[in-house]
Design an enzyme around this catalytic site. Structure first.
Site, PDB file in Angstrom:
ATOM      1  N   HIS A   1      -1.237  -8.492  -6.804  1.00  9.88           N
ATOM      2  CA  HIS A   1      -1.557  -7.621  -7.937  1.00  9.88           C
ATOM      3  C   HIS A   1      -2.622  -8.286  -8.776  1.00  9.88           C
ATOM      4  O   HIS A   1      -2.608  -9.509  -8.926  1.00  9.88           O
ATOM      5  CB  HIS A   1      -0.300  -7.367  -8.785  1.00  9.88           C
ATOM      6  CG  HIS A   1      -0.457  -6.204  -9.706  1.00  9.88           C
ATOM      7  ND1 HIS A   1      -1.100  -6.312 -10.911  1.00  9.88           N
ATOM      8  CD2 HIS A   1      -0.086  -4.916  -9.574  1.00  9.88           C
ATOM      9  CE1 HIS A   1      -1.104  -5.121 -11.479  1.00  9.88           C
ATOM     10  NE2 HIS A   1      -0.505  -4.252 -10.698  1.00  9.88           N
TER      11      HIS A   1
ATOM     12  N   ASP B   1       4.369  -0.884  -5.340  1.00  9.76           N
ATOM     13  CA  ASP B   1       4.110   0.066  -4.256  1.00  9.76           C
ATOM     14  C   ASP B   1       4.835  -0.284  -2.974  1.00  9.76           C
ATOM     15  O   ASP B   1       5.060   0.567  -2.123  1.00  9.76           O
ATOM     16  CB  ASP B   1       2.602   0.152  -3.987  1.00  9.76           C
ATOM     17  CG  ASP B   1       1.901   0.843  -5.116  1.00  9.76           C
ATOM     18  OD1 ASP B   1       2.459   1.823  -5.612  1.00  9.76           O
ATOM     19  OD2 ASP B   1       0.825   0.401  -5.521  1.00  9.76           O
TER      20      ASP B   1
HETATM   21  N1  ACO Z   1      -2.711  -9.905   1.769  1.00  9.00           N
HETATM   22  C1  ACO Z   1      -3.327 -11.069   2.113  1.00  9.00           C
HETATM   23  N2  ACO Z   1      -4.057 -11.822   1.256  1.00  9.00           N
HETATM   24  C2  ACO Z   1      -4.184 -11.354   0.006  1.00  9.00           C
HETATM   25  C3  ACO Z   1      -3.571 -10.149  -0.421  1.00  9.00           C
HETATM   26  C4  ACO Z   1      -2.818  -9.416   0.505  1.00  9.00           C
HETATM   27  N3  ACO Z   1      -2.218  -8.275   0.164  1.00  9.00           N
HETATM   28  N4  ACO Z   1      -3.871  -9.928  -1.729  1.00  9.00           N
HETATM   29  C5  ACO Z   1      -4.638 -10.955  -2.111  1.00  9.00           C
HETATM   30  N5  ACO Z   1      -4.824 -11.835  -1.079  1.00  9.00           N
HETATM   31  C6  ACO Z   1      -5.533 -13.117  -1.122  1.00  9.00           C
HETATM   32  C7  ACO Z   1      -7.041 -12.939  -1.121  1.00  9.00           C
HETATM   33  O1  ACO Z   1      -7.564 -12.921   0.195  1.00  9.00           O
HETATM   34  C8  ACO Z   1      -7.481 -14.133  -1.928  1.00  9.00           C
HETATM   35  O2  ACO Z   1      -7.395 -15.260  -1.097  1.00  9.00           O
HETATM   36  P1  ACO Z   1      -8.443 -16.503  -1.287  1.00  9.00           P
HETATM   37  O3  ACO Z   1      -8.187 -17.022  -2.682  1.00  9.00           O
HETATM   38  O4  ACO Z   1      -8.083 -17.451  -0.221  1.00  9.00           O
HETATM   39  O5  ACO Z   1      -9.806 -15.886  -1.138  1.00  9.00           O
HETATM   40  C9  ACO Z   1      -6.382 -14.287  -2.983  1.00  9.00           C
HETATM   41  O6  ACO Z   1      -5.200 -13.739  -2.369  1.00  9.00           O
HETATM   42  C10 ACO Z   1      -6.664 -13.560  -4.300  1.00  9.00           C
HETATM   43  O7  ACO Z   1      -6.953 -12.187  -3.984  1.00  9.00           O
HETATM   44  P2  ACO Z   1      -7.962 -11.258  -4.812  1.00  9.00           P
HETATM   45  O8  ACO Z   1      -8.458 -10.189  -3.900  1.00  9.00           O
HETATM   46  O9  ACO Z   1      -8.975 -12.116  -5.507  1.00  9.00           O
HETATM   47  O10 ACO Z   1      -7.016 -10.662  -5.896  1.00  9.00           O
HETATM   48  P3  ACO Z   1      -7.331  -9.397  -6.763  1.00  9.00           P
HETATM   49  O11 ACO Z   1      -6.632  -9.607  -8.047  1.00  9.00           O
HETATM   50  O12 ACO Z   1      -8.797  -9.108  -6.817  1.00  9.00           O
HETATM   51  O13 ACO Z   1      -6.681  -8.211  -5.908  1.00  9.00           O
HETATM   52  C11 ACO Z   1      -5.169  -6.580  -5.095  1.00  9.00           C
HETATM   53  C12 ACO Z   1      -5.468  -7.626  -6.189  1.00  9.00           C
HETATM   54  C13 ACO Z   1      -6.362  -5.626  -4.933  1.00  9.00           C
HETATM   55  C14 ACO Z   1      -3.945  -5.781  -5.497  1.00  9.00           C
HETATM   56  C15 ACO Z   1      -4.910  -7.358  -3.763  1.00  9.00           C
HETATM   57  O14 ACO Z   1      -3.821  -8.251  -3.926  1.00  9.00           O
HETATM   58  C16 ACO Z   1      -4.670  -6.411  -2.585  1.00  9.00           C
HETATM   59  O15 ACO Z   1      -5.624  -5.941  -1.969  1.00  9.00           O
HETATM   60  N6  ACO Z   1      -3.358  -6.089  -2.274  1.00  9.00           N
HETATM   61  C17 ACO Z   1      -3.044  -5.155  -1.238  1.00  9.00           C
HETATM   62  C18 ACO Z   1      -3.197  -3.730  -1.757  1.00  9.00           C
HETATM   63  C19 ACO Z   1      -2.096  -3.331  -2.729  1.00  9.00           C
HETATM   64  O16 ACO Z   1      -0.920  -3.550  -2.495  1.00  9.00           O
HETATM   65  N7  ACO Z   1      -2.515  -2.703  -3.836  1.00  9.00           N
HETATM   66  C20 ACO Z   1      -1.585  -2.185  -4.849  1.00  9.00           C
HETATM   67  C21 ACO Z   1      -1.749  -2.902  -6.134  1.00  9.00           C
HETATM   68  S1  ACO Z   1      -0.531  -2.336  -7.302  1.00  9.00           S
HETATM   69  C22 ACO Z   1      -1.149  -0.899  -7.928  1.00  9.00           C
HETATM   70  O17 ACO Z   1      -2.299  -0.581  -7.883  1.00  9.00           O
HETATM   71  C23 ACO Z   1      -0.175  -0.019  -8.532  1.00  9.00           C
END
Ligand code: ACO
Length: 428
Positions: A307, A364
Site C-alpha cells: 500500500h 482489497d
Molecule cells: N508485489 C511484489 N513487490 C511489490 C508489491 C507487490 N504487490 N508492492 C510493492 N512491491 C515492491 C516494489 O517492487 C518495490 O521493491 P524495490 O524497493 O525492491 O524496488 C517496493 O516493494 C516498494 O514498492 P512501490 O511500488 O515503490 O510502492 P508504492 O507505494 O509506489 O506502491 C502499490 C503501492 C501500488 C499499492 C503497490 O504495492 C502495488 O502495486 N500493489 C499491488 C496492487 C494492489 O494491491 N493495489 C491496491 C492498493 S489498496 C487500494 O488502492 C485500495
C-alpha cells in the site's frame, strides 16, 4: 522548533511558513515559492510528499496503522455504526441523531427513482462491457437528467445534489449487474434500510421473494464502511481536481469511478481473485508466484499486497480479515481459491522480501474474498468499492467547494526539445 523552513537556492535564502495539522502533521507552505524565487517549483511525481489540501475529513497514519473518519476510529465505526450513519458523518462532519438520520434517509428515498430513459443507455452497452465503464458513463449521464445538480451555489442545492446521487447510484449499480446477468431491471423497496435495499435490488429474482441474510447484510455494511473514505488517494484527488473546475458533482464522481477502476487502485480487488484463479489453474503453485513477485525482471506483482500509505498492517484489512473468516464459516463456503488465498497470505507474511518492504495484505486482498463468498461476480468487485467510497468522494468534493479551493493545476519541469525551426515535409 522554528515555525519556518529555510531553503537555499543559488546562494539565496527563502523562508516558508510551516503548517501544523490537529494531529501534529507538519507541512511546508510553499504557496509563495514561484513568485518569491522567480519561477522555481517543487517536483514530486506521484505526490508522495505533497499535500494538495487541508482537510478535516479523514486522518490516517500509515506507520501506526491508524484510520479515523472525523476523529472516530474505523474499528469503532465498523463495529457500532451503519453505513448510512457513516456516510452522514463523513459528508456533514458529525454523527447524526436519530431524527436527522431519519430525515436524511427519507430524503434519499424520495430520490430513489431514475429516469426510465436511462434504461435505453444501459441497453446500448454490450453485455460484456466492464461494469466500471458502464457505471462511470451512467453516473455522468445522470447529469443530463438532473441538470440542476450542477449549480450548487448554496448549501441547500449541494444537499439536494448529494441525496440525489446517494439515492440513484445504488440503482445504477444494481442495474449494471443485472444487465450482465440478463435479469430485469427492478426498483428497490423504500421500506428497507439503505444497504438492505441495495442487496434486494442486486439479487432479487423476478420469480421468488428475496430473503435477507443478516450475515450477508452485516458483511456488506462493514465493507462499505471500511471503504467509505481514505483521504487524498488517486480517485479522491481526481474527484477534487475535477470538481475544482466547478464541473458538477455527478461528473466529478464519474471521474473518480474511472480513476478507481485501475488495478493499482480499486481494481486490485478484481485482480486479486483473477490472480488466485490463475494460481489455481497452475496446480495451486503459490511458490512459483511468490518467486515471480520477487523477480525484478518480471513485472508480476502479488495483487492485494502493499500500500502506498500503510507500511504497517492496514487497519481495515484486520477488520475485513476477521469478517471474511466469519462470513466463510457462517455461509459454509468451501472454495479452493480461498484456500490458495490463505496459503499465499501465510507465505508472504513470513517471507523476508515482503517483511523487509513492509508489504502486508491490503483491504482489497480480503474484500475480493468476501464479495466472492457473497455471490457477487468478480467484475462487480470494484463497482462495490465505488458504492462504499461514494460518501467519501462526496464529502471531499463538498469540502473542496465550501473551502472555495482554487482550480487544481499542477506545474511541470519541461524536459522536451528546446526551440527549433520547422522542417518542411520534403526535407524530413
Ligand atoms: N508485489 C511484489 N513487490 C511489490 C508489491 C507487490 N504487490 N508492492 C510493492 N512491491 C515492491 C516494489 O517492487 C518495490 O521493491 P524495490 O524497493 O525492491 O524496488 C517496493 O516493494 C516498494 O514498492 P512501490 O511500488 O515503490 O510502492 P508504492 O507505494 O509506489 O506502491 C502499490 C503501492 C501500488 C499499492 C503497490 O504495492 C502495488 O502495486 N500493489 C499491488 C496492487 C494492489 O494491491 N493495489 C491496491 C492498493 S489498496 C487500494 O488502492 C485500495
Amino acid at each position: 522548533m522554528s515555525d519556518k523552513a529555510r531553503l537555499e537556492i543559488n546562494g539565496k535564502f527563502y523562508e516558508f511558513p510551516l503548517v501544523k495539522g490537529t494531529e501534529n502533521e507538519i507541512g511546508i507552505d510553499i504557496k509563495t515559492l514561484r513568485s518569491a524565487t522567480g519561477g522555481v517549483i517543487t517536483l514530486d511525481p506521484g505526490y508522495k510528499n505533497t499535500g494538495s489540501c487541508e482537510s478535516g475529513i479523514t486522518f490516517l497514519d500509515g506507520e501506526k496503522g491508524i484510520l479515523r473518519y472525523r476523529g472516530y476510529d474505523i474499528e469503532e465505526l465498523a463495529d457500532k455504526a451503519d453505513f448510512l450513519e457513516v456516510a452522514y458523518l463523513l459528508i456533514f462532519g458529525e454523527l447524526p441523531d436519530a431524527e436527522t438520520l431519519e430525515k436524511f434517509h427519507s430524503d434519499i428515498k424520495n430520490e430513489s427513482l431514475v429516469d426510465e430513459e436511462l434504461k435505453k443507455i444501459i441497453d446500448a452497452f454490450p453485455k460484456s462491457a466492464h461494469p466500471m465503464g458502464v457505471l462511470a458513463s451512467l453516473t455522468s449521464a445522470l447529469t443530463a437528467f438532473n441538470p440542476s445538480s450542477v449549480n450548487v451555489d448554496s448549501e441547500e442545492a449541494m444537499y439536494n445534489a448529494i441525496v440525489r446521487i446517494l439515492a440513484k447510484i445504488p440503482v445504477l449499480v444494481a442495474w449494471t449487474m443485472r444487465k450482465r446477468q440478463g435479469l430485469p431491471f427492478v426498483y428497490g423497496d423504500n421500506s428497507l434500510g439503505y444497504v438492505e435495499n441495495i442487496l434486494k435490488m442486486m439479487f432479487q429474482k423476478p420469480n421468488e421473494e428475496y430473503v435477507q441474510n443478516p450475515i450477508v447484510l452485516d458483511a456488506l455494511d462493514k465493507l462499505l464502511i471500511l471503504h467509505a473514505d481514505h483521504e487524498q488517494n488517486c480517485s479522491t484527488s481526481t474527484v477534487r481536481i475535477t470538481g475544482s473546475s466547478h464541473a458538477g458533482l455527478f461528473v466529478s464522481l464519474s471521474a473518480g469511478i474511472s480513476a478507481l477502476w485501475g488495478p493499482l487502485h480499486g481494481g486490485a480487488n478484481q485482480a486479486v481473485i483473477e490472480m488466485l484463479e490463475n494460481i489455481k489453474e497452475d496446480d495451486g503453485d503459490t511458490k512459483k508466484y511468490m518467486a515471480k513477485a520477487k523477480d525484478k525482471n518480471d513485472p508480476f506483482r502479488l495483487m492485494g499486497f502493499g500500500h502506498r500509505v500503510y507500511k504497517n498492517f492496514d487497519p481495515r484489512a484486520k477488520i475485513i480479515k476477521k469478517s471474511a473468516d466469519e462470513v466463510l464459516a457462517d455461509l459454509g463456503v468451501e472454495d479452493p481459491v480461498l484456500e490458495i488465498a490463505k496459503g499465499l497470505e501465510k507465505e508472504a507474511l513470513e517471507d523476508p522480501y515482503f517483511v523487509d518492504r513492509k508489504l502486508y495484505p491490503n483491504v482489497d486482498f480480503y474484500s475480493g474474498i468476501i464479495y466472492r463468498a457473497l455471490g457477487i461476480p468478480t467484475e462487480m468487485f470494484t463497482v462495490m468499492f465505488s458504492l462504499g467510497r461514494l460518501p467519501g468522494w462526496i464529502a471531499q468534493w463538498r469540502e473542496m467547494r465550501l473551502r472555495k479551493e482554487p482550480i487544481g493545476r499542477p506545474r511541470q519541469i519541461y524536459i522536451g526539445k528546446t526551440h527549433r525551426p520547422f522542417i518542411p515535409i520534403e526535407k524530413r
